[in-house]
Design an enzyme around this catalytic site. Structure first.
Site, mmCIF file in Angstrom:
data_model
loop_
_atom_site.group_PDB
_atom_site.id
_atom_site.type_symbol
_atom_site.label_atom_id
_atom_site.label_comp_id
_atom_site.label_asym_id
_atom_site.label_seq_id
_atom_site.Cartn_x
_atom_site.Cartn_y
_atom_site.Cartn_z
ATOM 1 N N ASN A 1 -1.163 -13.404 5.948
ATOM 2 C CA ASN A 1 -1.447 -12.246 6.534
ATOM 3 C C ASN A 1 -2.237 -11.336 5.864
ATOM 4 O OD1 ASN A 1 0.276 -11.248 4.402
ATOM 5 N ND2 ASN A 1 1.831 -10.278 5.514
ATOM 6 N N ASP B 1 5.180 -10.833 -9.341
ATOM 7 C CA ASP B 1 6.217 -10.508 -8.233
ATOM 8 C C ASP B 1 7.405 -11.212 -8.608
ATOM 9 O OD1 ASP B 1 5.038 -12.598 -7.164
ATOM 10 O OD2 ASP B 1 4.239 -11.549 -5.509
ATOM 11 N N HIS C 1 -1.760 -10.773 2.227
ATOM 12 C CA HIS C 1 -1.209 -9.972 1.287
ATOM 13 C C HIS C 1 -1.737 -10.442 0.010
ATOM 14 C CE1 HIS C 1 2.572 -12.809 1.322
ATOM 15 N NE2 HIS C 1 1.816 -13.169 0.466
ATOM 16 N N GLU D 1 1.874 -6.186 1.181
ATOM 17 C CA GLU D 1 1.894 -6.593 2.590
ATOM 18 C C GLU D 1 0.967 -5.587 3.346
ATOM 19 O OE1 GLU D 1 3.181 -9.353 3.225
ATOM 20 O OE2 GLU D 1 5.049 -9.515 2.984
HETATM 21 C C1 F6R Z 1 3.195 -15.128 -5.439
HETATM 22 C C2 F6R Z 1 2.479 -14.127 -4.619
HETATM 23 C C3 F6R Z 1 2.104 -14.533 -3.378
HETATM 24 C C4 F6R Z 1 1.623 -15.623 -2.856
HETATM 25 C C5 F6R Z 1 1.174 -15.927 -1.386
HETATM 26 C C6 F6R Z 1 0.441 -17.243 -1.189
HETATM 27 O O1 F6R Z 1 3.616 -14.687 -6.838
HETATM 28 O O2 F6R Z 1 2.165 -13.127 -5.252
HETATM 29 O O3 F6R Z 1 0.902 -13.284 -2.815
HETATM 30 O O4 F6R Z 1 0.435 -15.919 -3.672
HETATM 31 O O5 F6R Z 1 2.109 -15.577 -0.656
HETATM 32 O O6 F6R Z 1 1.636 -18.139 -1.369
HETATM 33 P P1 F6R Z 1 1.195 -19.885 -1.425
HETATM 34 O O7 F6R Z 1 0.481 -20.231 -2.430
HETATM 35 O O8 F6R Z 1 2.667 -20.588 -1.425
HETATM 36 O O9 F6R Z 1 0.757 -20.093 0.050
#
Ligand code: F6R
Length: 240
Positions: free
Chosen positions: A135, A67, A137, A142
């Site tokens: 959450n 992403d 995701h 989401e």
């Molecule tokens: C990032 C992504 C997100 C993160 C998730 C956890 O490329 O796809 O799904 O993996 O938000 O983020 P952290 O590791 O910062 O807690």
């Protein structure tokens, strides 16, 4: 879904790096799906060390990221393109031409989603690395994203904006939109490794592993995957 509870962040990083090292040693031309965020940084540091010691090489490896924020140029310190250069690409022998990240700064965002989706189709991933949102995701899919989604533009959930605001000077600077690989595309990888650390992930970890398989918890879709390893630390595992 195989679940491994590791002692702490370092052990999570080591177990994840071990899986990727084995893959690259067996298959030097592997395609890796990569995540950004705080969680995989330790794993990427270890991979960079393995590469410096010449135990693995990224010379023939291809990567596709999950992403990117909409509206940040790749030179912006909080863009995921910048993140990947800083935490992995600049530290290993990869050809930047073999790396792919959605262009969140494209003038034609819908066209960019279609381009990225086609690219993903042409590059089957051997291993997909994932983090987990508080959450539930995966990527930026989401809650309530359909499991058959492909690459699309997403309005980030308020909880995601607030989780990610720690990395920006001001809450108002956090982008509200992103391009993300879809859930159906994530599930197409041959092997998936999801990493989650910290108490703020505990509920999402529980929902993913023990809750219903439902778009309310996008990560629960991974229970449909034939080869998914979830590696969590003890704090993220407290509700299991
Ligand atoms: C990032 C992504 C997100 C993160 C998730 C956890 O490329 O796809 O799904 O993996 O938000 O983020 P952290 O590791 O910062 O807690």
């Amino acid at each position: 879904m195989k679940v491994v509870v590791a002692k702490n962040y370092d052990e999570v990083s080591r177990l994840a790096a071990d899986i990727i090292v084995k893959e690259l040693q067996a298959n030097p031309c592997a395609t890796l799906g990569l995540a950004t965020g705080s969680t995989p940084i330790g794993c990427y540091n270890l991979l960079s060390d393995f590469c410096r010691r010449k135990q693995i090489s990224f010379a023939k490896v291809k990567t596709v990221n999950l992403d990117e924020y909409v509206g940040l140029p790749s030179s912006h310190e909080q863009s995921y393109a910048y993140f990947m250069r800083r935490h992995l690409f600049d530290n290993v022998d990869i050809e930047l031409a073999n790396t792919a990240i959605p262009n969140g700064n494209s003038a034609d965002i819908e066209g960019e989603c279609a381009r990225y989706s086609a690219l993903i189709k042409s590059l089957p991933r051997d291993v997909q690395v994932l983090g987990l949102g508080s959450n539930g995701h995966i990527g930026f899919n989401e809650p309530c994203t359909p499991f058959d989604s492909t690459t699309h533009v997403v309005e980030l959930a308020q909880s995601t904006v607030s989780d990610n605001s720690r990395l920006f000077d001001d809450l108002n600077d956090v982008p509200r939109r992103a391009i993300t690989m879809g859930i159906s595309e994530i599930l197409q990888a041959r092997k998936v490794i999801l990493l989650a650390c910290g108490a703020n992930k505990a509920q999402a970890v529980r929902d993913m592993i023990k809750g219903k398989i439902t778009p309310d918890c996008p990560a629960s879709a991974l229970r449909k995957h034939p080869d998914c390893v979830v590696i969590v630390d003890e704090s993220a595992a407290v509700l299991l």
